[in-house]
Design a protein around this motif. Structure first.
Motif, mmCIF file in Angstrom:
data_model
loop_
_atom_site.group_PDB
_atom_site.id
_atom_site.type_symbol
_atom_site.label_atom_id
_atom_site.label_comp_id
_atom_site.label_asym_id
_atom_site.label_seq_id
_atom_site.Cartn_x
_atom_site.Cartn_y
_atom_site.Cartn_z
ATOM 1 N N ILE A 1 0.730 -1.266 -0.097
ATOM 2 C CA ILE A 1 0.014 -0.047 -0.004
ATOM 3 C C ILE A 1 1.018 1.278 -0.004
ATOM 4 C CG2 ILE A 1 -1.699 1.351 1.407
ATOM 5 C CD1 ILE A 1 -2.740 -1.424 2.393
ATOM 6 N N ILE A 2 1.787 1.216 0.764
ATOM 7 C CA ILE A 2 2.635 2.444 0.880
ATOM 8 C C ILE A 2 3.532 2.669 -0.394
ATOM 9 C CG2 ILE A 2 4.682 3.385 2.272
ATOM 10 C CD1 ILE A 2 3.726 2.178 4.852
ATOM 11 N N LEU A 3 3.911 1.620 -1.055
ATOM 12 C CA LEU A 3 4.807 1.513 -2.371
ATOM 13 C C LEU A 3 3.883 2.230 -3.127
ATOM 14 C CD1 LEU A 3 6.718 0.877 -4.545
ATOM 15 C CD2 LEU A 3 5.530 -1.568 -4.322
ATOM 16 N N VAL A 4 2.530 1.917 -3.320
ATOM 17 C CA VAL A 4 1.736 2.554 -4.496
ATOM 18 C C VAL A 4 1.308 3.876 -4.113
ATOM 19 C CG1 VAL A 4 -0.411 2.428 -5.625
ATOM 20 C CG2 VAL A 4 0.689 0.244 -4.902
ATOM 21 N N PHE A 5 0.798 4.294 -3.003
ATOM 22 C CA PHE A 5 0.458 5.673 -2.777
ATOM 23 C C PHE A 5 1.678 6.680 -2.835
ATOM 24 C CE2 PHE A 5 0.431 5.078 2.062
ATOM 25 C CZ PHE A 5 1.265 5.845 2.328
ATOM 26 N N ASN A 6 2.907 5.950 -2.340
ATOM 27 C CA ASN A 6 4.081 6.853 -2.469
ATOM 28 C C ASN A 6 4.669 7.238 -3.932
ATOM 29 O OD1 ASN A 6 5.671 8.175 -0.365
ATOM 30 N ND2 ASN A 6 5.310 6.133 0.889
ATOM 31 N N LEU A 7 4.123 6.443 -4.876
ATOM 32 C CA LEU A 7 4.347 6.998 -6.117
ATOM 33 C C LEU A 7 3.600 8.278 -6.643
ATOM 34 C CD1 LEU A 7 4.111 3.305 -8.097
ATOM 35 C CD2 LEU A 7 6.161 4.695 -8.051
ATOM 36 N N VAL A 8 2.310 8.184 -6.023
ATOM 37 C CA VAL A 8 1.359 9.345 -6.179
ATOM 38 C C VAL A 8 2.060 10.468 -5.774
ATOM 39 C CG1 VAL A 8 -0.701 10.440 -5.738
ATOM 40 C CG2 VAL A 8 -0.748 7.972 -6.558
ATOM 41 N N ALA A 9 2.324 10.366 -4.303
ATOM 42 C CA ALA A 9 2.822 11.475 -3.662
ATOM 43 C C ALA A 9 4.168 11.892 -3.882
ATOM 44 C CB ALA A 9 3.089 10.948 -1.912
ATOM 45 N N LEU A 10 5.168 11.036 -4.386
ATOM 46 C CA LEU A 10 6.182 11.473 -4.857
ATOM 47 C C LEU A 10 6.186 12.448 -6.146
ATOM 48 C CD1 LEU A 10 9.367 11.495 -4.922
ATOM 49 C CD2 LEU A 10 9.409 9.129 -6.086
ATOM 50 N N ALA A 11 5.185 11.663 -6.974
ATOM 51 C CA ALA A 11 5.139 12.657 -8.092
ATOM 52 C C ALA A 11 4.425 14.169 -8.012
ATOM 53 C CB ALA A 11 3.897 12.094 -9.232
#
Length: 248
Positions: free
Chosen positions: A181-191
């Motif tokens: 979960i953290i992997l996926v939502f951090n892709l969004v946040a990092l962008a």
């Protein structure tokens, strides 16, 4: 000690803590601020390491025989929605009350995780399929994702009670889903952070090296120690960070 060595060592400790419990970013973000980064930049740069850490952790869990990508992806999608909005706030992060709010969240997580009879404990074969638990878990993921996108620090302490107490997953599978979960939502946040701030990519990559090793160690500790070991580490970590945030 060289700057890159400090970052790598802090990342190693943070990665291990993040996989087993949470709060590793309480080591890495203050370190980067101490090195002269503005808070929002440190917040965004930290996500480079979190991303690499959780790629390693998800892969290692899968190799150890722990994966449920269908459920993980559904939960991650809900969390990503919250993270998109949280990151918009995180790029402008300020406020002296942050530590106190975080400490209260950790204290709440400790109390919920420690309450053995909260909502009952269904059998493992049934609890993962309970529709109401599934629905509530997905709804709560939006809020958890908002916090993760906003600051990341302590998001593990929010995710673990949702996965363990609300959805009824054992702590090894809780950590398995948590890292995905953290992997996926951090892709969004990092962008979001990368599009609005000048991140320190070199520092983030040195940090990521340590986080990846720590994440790998954290998965093996999680699987080998089992639920009792994870609960002990979680409670010790929560207690230490609550004292740190409230009194120091």
């Amino acid at each position: 000690m060289e700057t890159w060595q400090l970052l790598a060592l802090a990342g190693l400790a943070a990665g291990w803590l993040n996989v087993l419990a949470g709060g590793g970013s309480l080591l890495t973000v203050p370190l980067m601020v101490f090195m002269g980064m503005p808070g929002p930049v440190a917040n965004g740069t930290n996500r480079i390491a979190i991303l690499i850490q959780n790629i390693t952790a998800v892969t290692t869990f899968h190799r150890r025989g722990f994966s449920d990508f269908r459920l993980s992806l559904g939960l991650a999608a809900a969390a990503s929605l919250g993270a998109l909005f949280g990151a918009q706030v995180g790029v402008r992060l300020e406020g002296v009350w942050f530590n106190r709010v975080l400490a209260l969240i950790m204290l709440g997580g400790m109390l919920v995780m420690g309450h053995e009879h909260l909502g009952g404990r269904p059998e493992p074969s049934r609890r993962e399929q309970a529709p109401r638990r599934q629905l509530l878990g997905h709804l709560l993921m939006v809020g958890a994702g908002f916090w993760g996108g906003f600051i990341q620090i302590g998001v593990g302490f929010i995710l673990m009670p949702i996965l363990n107490r609300v959805m009824g997953l054992d702590l090894v599978r809780t950590n398995m889903h948590k890292v995905f979960i953290i992997l996926v939502f951090n892709l969004v946040a990092l962008a979001v952070f990368a599009s609005q701030l000048q991140l320190m990519w070199s520092a983030g990559l040195w940090l990521a090296l340590g986080n990846a090793v720590g994440g790998w160690l954290g998965v093996h500790t999680s699987v080998d120690r089992g639920e009792r070991g994870i609960r002990l580490i979680l409670n010790l970590t929560l207690a230490a960070f609550i004292v740190r945030l409230l009194f120091f």
